[in-house]
Enzyme design. Structure first.
Site, PDB file in Angstrom:
ATOM      1  N   LEU A   1       7.277  -3.238  -3.893  1.00 29.42           N
ATOM      2  CA  LEU A   1       7.560  -2.170  -4.648  1.00 29.42           C
ATOM      3  C   LEU A   1       6.482  -0.816  -4.420  1.00 29.42           C
ATOM      4  CD1 LEU A   1       7.385  -4.001  -8.233  1.00 29.42           C
ATOM      5  CD2 LEU A   1       9.402  -3.402  -6.874  1.00 29.42           C
ATOM      6  N   GLY A   2       5.318  -0.865  -3.910  1.00 30.07           N
ATOM      7  CA  GLY A   2       4.770   0.053  -3.450  1.00 30.07           C
ATOM      8  C   GLY A   2       3.383  -0.165  -2.743  1.00 30.07           C
TER       9      GLY A   2
ATOM     10  N   GLY B   1      -4.110  -1.326  -2.147  1.00 29.87           N
ATOM     11  CA  GLY B   1      -3.300  -2.637  -1.958  1.00 29.87           C
ATOM     12  C   GLY B   1      -1.946  -2.308  -1.870  1.00 29.87           C
TER      13      GLY B   1
ATOM     14  N   VAL C   1       1.694  -3.718  -3.763  1.00 29.12           N
ATOM     15  CA  VAL C   1       2.302  -4.276  -5.103  1.00 29.12           C
ATOM     16  C   VAL C   1       3.800  -4.755  -4.808  1.00 29.12           C
ATOM     17  CG1 VAL C   1       3.067  -3.811  -7.451  1.00 29.12           C
ATOM     18  CG2 VAL C   1       1.072  -2.823  -6.615  1.00 29.12           C
TER      19      VAL C   1
ATOM     20  N   LYS D   1      -0.408  -7.692  -7.303  1.00 30.82           N
ATOM     21  CA  LYS D   1      -1.089  -6.739  -6.472  1.00 30.82           C
ATOM     22  C   LYS D   1      -1.851  -7.383  -5.480  1.00 30.82           C
ATOM     23  CE  LYS D   1      -4.415  -3.102  -7.577  1.00 30.82           C
ATOM     24  NZ  LYS D   1      -5.265  -2.504  -8.582  1.00 30.82           N
TER      25      LYS D   1
ATOM     26  N   ASP E   1      -9.572   6.265 -15.062  1.00 35.40           N
ATOM     27  CA  ASP E   1      -8.712   6.879 -14.109  1.00 35.40           C
ATOM     28  C   ASP E   1      -7.124   7.182 -14.814  1.00 35.40           C
ATOM     29  OD1 ASP E   1      -7.778   7.723 -11.495  1.00 35.40           O
ATOM     30  OD2 ASP E   1      -7.007   5.503 -11.004  1.00 35.40           O
TER      31      ASP E   1
END
Length: 297
Positions: free
Chosen positions: A12-13, A18, A20, A35, A130
């Site tokens: 996914l990305g 890290g 995912v 993740k 964040d």
């Protein structure tokens, strides 16, 4: 003990922290997000995130609009975290509409759900630290409840009791002024970031620049005015941004640089992000209070 097995369906990305992936639980066929923390990430940082996520389990994830953390385990020496699978985050959603601004009716439910999330974090003594558009994700854009969102990514989360040990938190552009100026920190830093996020999707562009703390502070002074003298004196880093001058009476003043106007003025906003973005809130406006005061009407 970890007993589940997962089949990786799709990447996914990925980022510096890290990767995912969309995965399926082999036994239950539940589709989840995995993740995997990169091998060069310090183990203590990964363990700190797991600690925050375990604390997050004290909250009902659906009621408090936070991502549901399922479990964690190590695979070939790398930390793996399993979450419920969500839809697009706000950055990807805004990109899909070419950053065309959302109107107040669309923003209000997002704001209300994030206030509930922050109230939940406040109740368990956790600060997200964040909050940005990347970390607010839709649950499922195909459902009728179109704007159901959740707060995600607790990799930078920190306990309120440990805030005094933090020198720099939050992404520039969403960073609270007390962080920039070196003042005592509370959970109010998340409230500031929320206000900046809401302004971003209302304007279709960031309210505050992200190239430097100096530029961000210049725009803050333009919109909110100069911080009170007692804040400037107390700020450990205030002298990096403000110079002291004296008026004809000999009184000391802190004089900010001239601030350039932005292309779009947030003064036109018809919902009040000022309840989130105000100079240094000692305790912050409690999230629930913003409902009672009608700040999102």
């Amino acid at each position: 003990m970890h007993t589940n097995s997962y089949y990786v369906e799709k990447l996914l990305g990925e980022g510096g922290y890290g990767v995912v992936a969309r995965c399926m639980n082999v036994d239950t066929e539940e589709v989840v997000a995995l993740k995997m923390v990169r091998e060069y990430i310090d183990k203590e940082d990964a363990e700190r995130e797991v600690k925050s996520l375990c604390k997050l389990k004290q909250l009902d994830a659906d009621t408090h609009n936070v991502v549901k953390f399922i479990e964690h385990f190590e695979y070939k020496g790398r930390f793996c975290l399993i979450f419920e699978l969500l839809d697009l985050n706000l950055v990807h959603y805004m990109e899909s509409r070419d950053w065309r601004p959302l109107d107040v009716a669309e923003i209000r439910p997002i704001a209300q759900q994030m206030l509930v999330a922050l109230e939940g974090l406040q109740n368990i003594g956790l600060v997200h630290a964040d909050m940005k558009l990347d970390n607010i994700a839709f649950v499922d854009l195909s459902l009728s409840q179109f704007f159901k969102v959740k707060l995600i990514d607790f990799g930078c989360a920190i306990e309120v009791s440990e805030l005094s040990e933090s020198n720099t938190i939050q992404m520039t552009g969403y960073r609270a002024p007390e962080v920039i100026m070196g003042l005592p920190l509370t959970e109010a830093v998340d409230m500031w970031s929320l206000g900046a996020n809401l302004a971003h999707i209302f304007l279709g562009e960031p309210l505050y620049p992200d190239e430097s703390e100096y530029e961000q502070l210049r725009i803050m002074v333009h919109f909110q005015g100069q911080p009170k003298d007692h804040l400037l004196k107390a700020g450990q880093k205030a002298r990096q941004f403000f110079t002291e001058s004296h008026d004809s009476s000999g009184q000391g003043r802190k004089s900010p640089s001239v601030v350039p106007l932005m292309r779009n003025s947030a003064a036109s906003m018809t919902f009040s992000s000022s309840s989130c973005c105000t100079w240094i809130q000692k305790k912050g406006s409690p999230p629930a209070q913003l409902f009672a005061t009608g700040s999102l009407q």
